[in-house]
Design a protein around this motif. Structure first.
Motif, mmCIF file in Angstrom:
data_model
loop_
_atom_site.group_PDB
_atom_site.id
_atom_site.type_symbol
_atom_site.label_atom_id
_atom_site.label_comp_id
_atom_site.label_asym_id
_atom_site.label_seq_id
_atom_site.Cartn_x
_atom_site.Cartn_y
_atom_site.Cartn_z
ATOM 1 N N UNK A 67 20.911 29.626 -105.890
ATOM 2 C CA UNK A 67 21.114 28.492 -104.980
ATOM 3 C C UNK A 67 20.280 28.659 -103.732
ATOM 4 N N UNK A 68 19.308 29.356 -103.731
ATOM 5 C CA UNK A 68 18.061 29.590 -102.781
ATOM 6 C C UNK A 68 18.372 31.010 -101.847
ATOM 7 N N UNK A 69 19.613 31.601 -102.091
ATOM 8 C CA UNK A 69 20.078 32.855 -101.626
ATOM 9 C C UNK A 69 18.811 34.056 -101.675
ATOM 10 N N UNK A 70 18.669 34.727 -100.584
ATOM 11 C CA UNK A 70 17.700 35.973 -100.748
ATOM 12 C C UNK A 70 18.181 37.106 -99.801
ATOM 13 N N UNK A 87 30.772 33.285 -95.906
ATOM 14 C CA UNK A 87 31.740 34.378 -96.432
ATOM 15 C C UNK A 87 30.535 35.524 -96.744
ATOM 16 N N UNK A 88 30.048 35.431 -97.524
ATOM 17 C CA UNK A 88 29.018 36.396 -97.869
ATOM 18 C C UNK A 88 27.957 36.668 -96.763
ATOM 19 N N UNK A 89 27.715 35.633 -95.862
ATOM 20 C CA UNK A 89 26.484 36.135 -94.953
ATOM 21 C C UNK A 89 27.436 36.975 -93.998
ATOM 22 N N UNK A 103 22.189 44.382 -104.106
ATOM 23 C CA UNK A 103 23.056 43.036 -103.785
ATOM 24 C C UNK A 103 22.367 42.122 -104.899
ATOM 25 N N UNK A 104 23.556 41.204 -105.731
ATOM 26 C CA UNK A 104 23.057 40.216 -106.569
ATOM 27 C C UNK A 104 24.011 39.201 -106.342
ATOM 28 N N UNK A 108 28.052 29.453 -108.037
ATOM 29 C CA UNK A 108 29.382 29.287 -107.129
ATOM 30 C C UNK A 108 29.374 29.965 -105.729
ATOM 31 N N UNK A 109 28.487 30.572 -105.340
ATOM 32 C CA UNK A 109 28.564 31.574 -104.035
ATOM 33 C C UNK A 109 28.815 32.781 -104.234
ATOM 34 N N UNK A 110 29.240 33.226 -105.412
ATOM 35 C CA UNK A 110 29.512 34.709 -105.947
ATOM 36 C C UNK A 110 28.293 35.497 -105.822
ATOM 37 N N UNK A 111 28.896 36.712 -105.170
ATOM 38 C CA UNK A 111 27.800 37.904 -105.295
ATOM 39 C C UNK A 111 28.246 39.303 -105.305
ATOM 40 N N UNK A 112 27.767 40.275 -105.669
ATOM 41 C CA UNK A 112 28.049 41.632 -105.949
ATOM 42 C C UNK A 112 27.057 42.467 -105.110
#
Length: 116
Positions: A67-70, A87-89, A103-104, A108-112
């Protein structure tokens, strides 16, 4: 992506980091010799790559999301990120003082994140 093959075959070094982004043709490939190839990546990532200190230190690793995250870190420890949920930010901002090694981004806004 069609152009990814051309990018890889045009290098004399093997890929050490490959990230896929939001669109079919969005990717970033980092090679063992420090060279990189990218296409259709977020503007914030492009801007970071053009900073003099990043050119001096070289890229350490990159992650792109659907979704355009980097997220990008250079070998000097400088980092930049964008396009993620609040939240991730906040979590990543707090945790980037050291120790994050991966970071992956998921759907739906999830990350690891992986740490030392």
């Amino acid at each position: 992506p069609e152009y990814l093959g051309d990018a890889i075959h045009g290098q004399t070094s093997s890929p050490v980091c490959v990230a896929f982004g939001e669109e079919w043709d969005s990717y970033f490939v980092l090679f063992g010799n420090g060279a990189y190839e990218s296409q259709n990546v977020p503007s914030g990532l492009k801007e970071f790559l053009n900073i003099k200190r990043v050119k001096k230190y070289g890229v350490k690793w990159v992650s792109l999301g659907p979704n355009g995250e980097y997220f990008i870190e250079d070998n000097g420890g400088n980092k930049q990120w964008g396009g993620m949920t609040a939240d991730a930010f906040q979590t990543i901002k707090r945790d980037t003082r050291g120790g994050m090694t991966f970071l992956e981004f998921g759907c739906n806004g999830t990350w690891f994140a992986r740490y030392k």
